[in-house]
Scaffold this motif. Structure first.
Motif, short mmCIF file in Angstrom:
data_model
loop_
_atom_site.label_atom_id
_atom_site.label_comp_id
_atom_site.label_asym_id
_atom_site.label_seq_id
_atom_site.Cartn_x
_atom_site.Cartn_y
_atom_site.Cartn_z
N ALA A 425 0.83 -1.21 0.00
CA ALA A 425 0.00 0.00 0.00
C ALA A 425 0.87 1.26 0.00
O ALA A 425 0.57 2.23 -0.70
CB ALA A 425 -0.92 -0.02 1.23
N LEU A 426 1.96 1.21 0.74
CA LEU A 426 2.84 2.38 0.84
C LEU A 426 3.47 2.74 -0.51
O LEU A 426 3.40 3.89 -0.96
CB LEU A 426 3.94 2.09 1.87
N TYR A 427 4.08 1.76 -1.19
CA TYR A 427 4.76 2.11 -2.44
C TYR A 427 3.77 2.44 -3.55
O TYR A 427 4.08 3.19 -4.48
CB TYR A 427 5.78 1.05 -2.85
N ASN A 428 2.57 1.88 -3.46
CA ASN A 428 1.57 2.24 -4.47
C ASN A 428 1.07 3.66 -4.28
O ASN A 428 0.79 4.36 -5.26
CB ASN A 428 0.42 1.23 -4.44
N ALA A 536 0.21 6.48 5.39
CA ALA A 536 1.62 6.88 5.45
C ALA A 536 2.11 7.37 4.09
O ALA A 536 2.84 8.37 3.99
CB ALA A 536 2.47 5.71 5.94
N GLY A 537 1.69 6.67 3.03
CA GLY A 537 2.08 7.08 1.69
C GLY A 537 1.52 8.43 1.32
O GLY A 537 2.19 9.27 0.70
N TRP A 538 0.27 8.68 1.72
CA TRP A 538 -0.34 9.99 1.44
C TRP A 538 0.40 11.10 2.18
O TRP A 538 0.64 12.17 1.63
CB TRP A 538 -1.81 9.96 1.84
N TRP A 539 0.76 10.84 3.43
CA TRP A 539 1.47 11.84 4.23
C TRP A 539 2.86 12.14 3.65
O TRP A 539 3.32 13.29 3.65
CB TRP A 539 1.60 11.33 5.67
N LEU A 540 3.49 11.11 3.10
CA LEU A 540 4.86 11.29 2.58
C LEU A 540 4.88 11.82 1.16
O LEU A 540 5.69 12.71 0.83
CB LEU A 540 5.61 9.95 2.64
N GLY A 542 1.83 12.47 -0.93
CA GLY A 542 0.58 13.04 -1.43
C GLY A 542 0.84 14.41 -2.06
O GLY A 542 1.99 14.86 -2.17
N PRO A 543 -0.22 15.10 -2.48
CA PRO A 543 -0.04 16.42 -3.12
C PRO A 543 0.78 17.38 -2.27
O PRO A 543 1.51 18.21 -2.80
CB PRO A 543 -1.48 16.90 -3.31
N ASN A 544 0.66 17.28 -0.96
CA ASN A 544 1.45 18.13 -0.07
C ASN A 544 2.34 17.28 0.84
O ASN A 544 2.63 17.65 1.98
CB ASN A 544 0.51 18.99 0.80
N GLY A 545 2.75 16.15 0.32
CA GLY A 545 3.54 15.21 1.12
C GLY A 545 4.88 15.79 1.56
O GLY A 545 5.51 16.59 0.84
N VAL A 546 5.33 15.36 2.73
CA VAL A 546 6.55 15.93 3.30
C VAL A 546 7.81 15.46 2.56
O VAL A 546 8.88 16.07 2.70
CB VAL A 546 6.66 15.57 4.80
#
Length: 643
Positions: A425-428, A536-540, A542-546
């Motif tokens: 899920a993370l890498y996708n 976690a993937g969205w947070w890292l 995503g459009p505003n990922g860190v």
């Protein structure tokens, strides 16, 4: 057994297509006709496969379609070479020829304009023929022929762009790694023949049931061959480099043919593996390790095709895990759903690469959901199926594998598989975020935004560095659309039929099947882990990922322990490649300085002797007289001293 010509008829069209196209490439007036012919040949093979499916149903669930090609007798033992179709090989055949046809149809658009269009389709037809032969093998002899032909076909296709050094290196790497596996496999087959005096799958399996030590040795040797062919840990290193071939080739290797061959052979020889608990445990451990590490490696790749390549390593690992815990119907089920969504993803990646004029680096993409809505929708469907979100296809098959791992008592392996689902899920989400979401890749705009001020170019919808998107042919979009639909509905449609359809094979071989029924809590735990990975993937990324901007600014190849995939390439280079080079240098020097030196000394001695004798016979009479006198003196001295 039911004699039938259908197994042979399935093989003929792709082989005939490969021969005709390869032999007459330069005489074709229309390149498009080559693609149509090659696709039609695989479609005909798919039609014969459907005919065999109907025939198999008609003659009864216990029947096997059989064709004997030749037979002979050695030492009182009768051997034969032929083809057979039972439910297991039929399951594989439907995917090989069905998905294989879709990849051919897609290729007619993707490879349009390539100067080696004919050579490409000849090799692709040959690949389908080789894989079909492998899955219809009725014994080890036919299996070896199919097995080696699949290896040769992959070698030719991976190195299709023969002027690229990287493609040449990749094809050699794939060939060498698979050759190592084939040596082990042939040793195992030789051991089976020597111990049981038969090459028949059924006879070997039944004999092995009462010979656990022999079954263990043979199964472990065969397992090495399967691990190499399916690019499982630790013989996985050829798979990422194999992305040097055209994108449809990657889809063919990963979805329908080569890397699933190892899964098939373990399933085919499952009675023998069940007689060898050590080998069976090795299958499960290899699968679980590959599932987890492949998913972890995928989180650090920048090439869109390499992300999918490590994803394949991970998903094939799930299939090995299923076989290792005794759930081979679940392995076959995941093979089918994986073929749907992995082909959709690879061919979808091909659309993106085609549209972006060859760009494969996901750091140079972004914002494509607005510019390529069809590619976005179909790619997303493939990803959701890969991740295992209900009701997409991968949810059903992956859920069965995890349930089987738990039900069989392999709790550690179940946890490893669960963790692999989280990393999947993370890498996708990383792939989705960097390719389709956020702002398009634009270095000046990104840099200006990071400094807190706007520039004139910020926020435009142009894809910097790529210009206008390359138009996508209907053949490419149409095929990806079909595969996306199968990625959505394929799992739910096949789930009720997989186990009942394959059951006669397991009953005939007297093997046990682990329950794949998943408790509700197990499904909820799996979905919770997947949700955590997506969040976690969205947070890292995503459009505003860190991590988004940091990755987009990174240049060059992936680095670090994860980026270099635990340095497996470097390790093999240190312990195998460099010692091999050193040994070959030593052998070359020994040959030059010792063997060649002795030979040169002998040649020099003969040359000097010849020159000396030549001077005695130079046409000068006094030299002849001197020679004659010397000879007479020597003969007289001999008689004086020894007589």
């Amino acid at each position: 057994m039911h004699d039938s010509l259908l197994p042979v008829l399935i093989l003929i069209p792709p082989l005939l297509g490969a021969a005709v196209i390869a032999g007459r490439t330069r005489y074709w007036r229309s390149a498009a006709a080559i693609g149509v012919l090659a696709s039609a040949m695989v479609l005909v093979a798919f039609g014969f496969t459907l005919g065999a499916f109907v025939e198999l149903q008609r003659v009864g669930p216990d029947a096997i379609l059989r064709t004997t090609l030749t037979s002979w007798e050695i030492g009182g033992h009768r051997y034969q070479m032929g083809l057979m179709i039972d439910q297991l090989s039929m399951w594989w055949l439907l995917v090989v020829t069905g998905v294989g046809f879709l990849i051919h149809a897609y290729s007619t658009g993707y490879m349009h304009g390539d100067p080696d269009y004919g050579r490409y389709f000849a090799k692709l037809n040959y690949f389908v023929f080789a894989m079909s032969l492998l899955v219809m093998a009725n014994n080890f002899l036919t299996l070896v022929i199919g097995w080696t032909n699949v290896g040769l076909a992959s070698y030719l296709l991976i190195g299709f762009y023969r002027t690229r050094p990287a493609a040449n290196a990749a094809q050699i790497k794939a060939y060498v790694v698979n050759l190592i596996g084939e040596v082990f496999m042939l040793t195992g087959i030789g051991a089976a023949v020597a111990r049981y005096a038969t090459v028949d799958f059924w006879d070997v399996a039944q004999a092995a049931r009462f010979d656990p030590p022999g079954a263990t040795v043979i199964a472990l040797l065969v397992l090495v061959g399967a691990v190499a062919k399916s690019a499982q840990m630790p013989l996985h290193v050829w798979l990422p480099d194999a992305m040097q071939g055209p994108t449809p080739v990657s889809a063919m290797l990963h979805a329908a043919t080569m890397v699933t061959a190892g899964v098939y052979i373990v399933a085919r020889l499952f009675p023998m593996f069940q007689a060898a608990p050590v080998a069976l445990a090795a299958v499960a451990v290899v699968g679980a390790a590959s599932a987890l590490l492949g998913a972890i490696f995928a989180t650090r790749q920048y090439d869109i095709k390499k992300v999918l390549a490590y994803s394949t390593l991970s998903q094939i690992g799930y299939m090995f895990l299923a076989n290792g815990v005794g759930a081979h119907a679940a392995a076959a089920f995941h093979f089918a759903t994986h073929a749907f969504f992995k082909a959709a993803l690879f061919l979808g990646a091909g659309i993106i690469i085609h549209a972006l004029h060859g760009e494969q680096d996901i750091r140079r993409m972004g914002g494509l959901s607005r510019r390529m809505p069809f590619a976005f929708a179909t790619f997303l469907a493939g990803q959701l199926a890969l991740v295992g979100i209900p009701p997409f296809a991968g949810f059903f098959s992956k859920d069965e594998i995890l349930a089987a791992a738990w039900n069989s008592g392999h709790y550690v392996l179940w946890a490893v598989g669960l963790l692999a689902a989280g990393f999947t899920a993370l890498y996708n989400m990383r792939l989705l975020g960097l390719v389709f979401l956020g702002r398009p890749y634009d270095v000046p705009a990104t840099a200006a935004r990071s400094r807190g001020r706007k520039t004139a170019g910020a926020g435009h919808d142009a894809h910097a560095g790529h210009g206008a998107l390359h138009p996508i042919p209907l053949s490419m979009n149409g095929v990806v659309g079909v595969l996306a639909v199968l990625s959505v509905v394929g799992g739910a449609a096949l789930a009720p039929f997989v186990e009942p359809y394959l059951e006669p094979v397991f009953v005939r071989n007297r093997v046990f099947e682990v329950s794949t029924h998943a408790a509700l809590w197990s499904v909820l735990v799996t979905l919770a882990v997947i949700a955590a990975g997506l969040a976690a993937g969205w947070w890292l990324w995503g459009p505003n990922g860190v991590r988004r901007e940091a990755e987009q600014r990174t240049l060059g190849e992936p680095a670090g322990v994860l980026g270099r995939a635990f340095y497996f390439d470097e390790l093999y280079d240190l312990v195998a490649v460099q010692p091999a080079f050193a040994l070959s240098d030593w052998a070359r020097n020994f040959d030059l300085r010792r063997i060649d030196g002795v030979l040169h000394a002998l040649a020099g001695l003969a040359q000097a002797g010849g020159a000396f004798l030549g001077r005695l016979h130079g046409g000068i009479v006094r030299r002849y007289a001197l020679t004659l006198v010397t000879g007479v003196v020597l003969i007289a001295a001999y008689f004086a001293l020894y007589l």
